[in-house]
Design an enzyme around this catalytic site. Structure first.
Site, PDB file in Angstrom:
ATOM      1  N   PHE A 248      19.614  69.039  49.226  1.00  0.00           N
ATOM      2  CA  PHE A 248      18.536  68.862  48.252  1.00  0.00           C
ATOM      3  C   PHE A 248      17.287  68.231  48.868  1.00  0.00           C
ATOM      4  O   PHE A 248      16.530  67.546  48.198  1.00  0.00           O
ATOM      5  CB  PHE A 248      19.009  68.058  47.036  1.00  0.00           C
ATOM      6  N   GLY A 252       9.834  73.043  48.300  1.00  0.00           N
ATOM      7  CA  GLY A 252       9.606  74.363  47.720  1.00  0.00           C
ATOM      8  C   GLY A 252       8.762  74.265  46.466  1.00  0.00           C
ATOM      9  O   GLY A 252       8.000  73.309  46.278  1.00  0.00           O
ATOM     10  N   CYS A 259      20.307  73.521  34.117  1.00  0.00           N
ATOM     11  CA  CYS A 259      20.837  72.153  34.175  1.00  0.00           C
ATOM     12  C   CYS A 259      19.796  71.095  34.517  1.00  0.00           C
ATOM     13  O   CYS A 259      19.537  70.200  33.708  1.00  0.00           O
ATOM     14  CB  CYS A 259      21.981  72.091  35.191  1.00  0.00           C
TER      15      CYS A 259
END
Length: 438
Positions: A248, A252, A259
């Site tokens: 993670f 980007g 979620c």
């Protein structure tokens, strides 16, 4: 083998039901959507999830898995009932529990004494107590309610079920918790036994933390870009620290899906109800919304106006290996392009259509004649695409990469203009710089 009912055949319900059947249990999944159930009974999987369709079909053939629209049929004789219905967000960002409440109220008509009710849906802390109250107000049967949040990632759900990081069981009754442990007994996944409220909070807190990690690295990427650094190298160096980890930390154009956005906003609302303003998470969501617009801002800086530009949008799903476009950055990007009077056409290997934009499963077709391209999803068919294709099909090869699918050095000596996230742009061969803005 236990007889189990699963209420809801959405993503969580279908994966859970299929995998529980694979553990040897007799599972009946129930849903009010007659068309969906009919399709499932015929062995047609409505989701794009690697490995799910053949696993579902094999369990159907072995008669371990069944589908029905009749709740009474599903719960008759069931020892455990998993609630896996949706909890969409309300206008204020809080979780809508109406589907959960409706499922419990309907279930109260048919529940057997001693039945274990397992809340698989993602719900706010305190929901288990509400479920008990709803059931007690409608039924005199004895029952137990256990929190068992799901941690399934779209695109790798089967691996997450069979080889996950943990199984969280929240219960006030030790025997109920042990019974659920027995259901999962064939799995070697570590267990955490806790109280229901803490189990519910674990789910929200986990997703909110990962969302925070993504927004954090995106903020760092903006600074890198302005200073001349390389976010990929920064993230690699950070990830080598075992306290941080490498996952993670991919810069980007923001996170999407069903979620992270929903659960993070819901936790903000939970905090408000306790009179604790969760300013950190509010900022996380603000950063994510801003990040979704990043490629548009880069294109406007590059061209001045996008009116009349033919734009190839590469990737629609919010992440690879799924057909889910909920909260997808690509969707908001396309809508913004249309507001700016550009002409977007989208490519995705799995998503077949969206209502407001032409979609093709041929990347060459979408790139042909495009003024520029924007990468929104890191599908392998995009990441592995030869750079020659951009040069030979587009009007002029200008690429805005929202997922850093390529390395800047890949473009050296090529007549491709390349803009990515948190890294310096490559403007193509020197002789073409005179057409930089038109």
């Amino acid at each position: 083998m236990r007889k189990i009912a699963v209420i809801g055949t959405g993503y969580v319900g279908l994966v859970t039901g299929t995998c529980l059947a694979s553990l040897g249990h007799k599972v009946t999944c129930v849903d009010i959507d007659e068309k969906r159930i009919s399709s499932l009974q015929d062995g047609h999987c409505p989701l794009h999830e690697p490995g799910l369709s053949p696993l579902m079909q094999s369990n159907l053939l072995e008669n371990r898995l069944q589908f029905t629209t009749v709740l009474e049929e599903a719960v008759q004789g069931a020892e455990a009932i998993f609630i896996a219905v949706g909890t969409p967000e309300n206008k204020d960002g809080s979780a809508d529990l109406s589907y959960v409440k409706n499922a419990i109220e309907n279930l109260s008509l048919y529940i057997n004494d001693g039945t274990l009710i397992i809340i698989k849906s993602t719900v706010p802390p305190g929901t288990n107590q509400k479920v008990r109250s709803w059931m007690q107000s409608r039924s005199e049967r004895t029952f137990h309610v256990v929190s068992n949040p799901e941690f399934l990632r779209e695109g790798s759900a089967l691996n997450d079920f069979f080889y996950g990081d943990r199984i969280v069981i929240g219960s006030t009754d030790s025997k109920a918790g042990q019974f659920l442990e027995e259901i999962y007994s064939k799995l070697k996944t570590p267990r955490l036994l806790t109280d229901p409220l803490s189990a519910e909070m674990i789910k929200y807190a986990s997703n909110a933390f990962l969302a925070t990690k993504i927004s954090f690295i995106n903020e760092i990427s903006s600074i890198c870009e302005k200073l001349g650094g390389d976010i990929e190298q920064v993230a690699q160096g950070m990830g080598m620290d075992s306290r941080i980890g490498e996952q993670f930390l991919r810069a980007g154009i923001g996170f999407g899906g069903s979620c992270f956005p929903k659960d993070t906003k819901a936790l903000v609302q939970v905090a408000k109800e306790t009179a604790h303003p969760f300013n950190l998470l509010s900022t996380v969501m603000d950063v994510n919304e801003r990040q979704k617009n990043l490629l548009i801002e880069k294109a406007l800086k590059r061209y001045g106006s996008l009116k009349g530009k033919n734009v190839a949008v590469l990737g629609l799903a919010f992440k690879p290996n799924t057909d889910d476009i909920r909260e997808s950055p690509a969707v908001s990007l396309i809508q913004r392009l249309q507001q700016l009077e550009a002409n977007p056409t989208a490519y995705d290997p799995v998503v077949k259509s969206i209502p407001f934009c032409p979609v093709s499963d041929s990347i060459h077709e979408v790139l042909t004649g495009a003024d520029f391209a924007m990468i929104c999803t890191e599908w392998s068919s995009i990441c592995d695409l030869s750079l020659d294709v951009y040069e030979t099909t587009m009007k002029r090869a200008v690429l805005f990469d929202g997922r850093n699918c390529y390395a800047p050095e890949d473009f050296k000596g090529r007549n491709i203009e390349y803009h990515s996230v948190g890294r310096q742009a490559y403007e193509g061969l020197r002789e073409n710089k005179k057409t930089h803005k038109h």
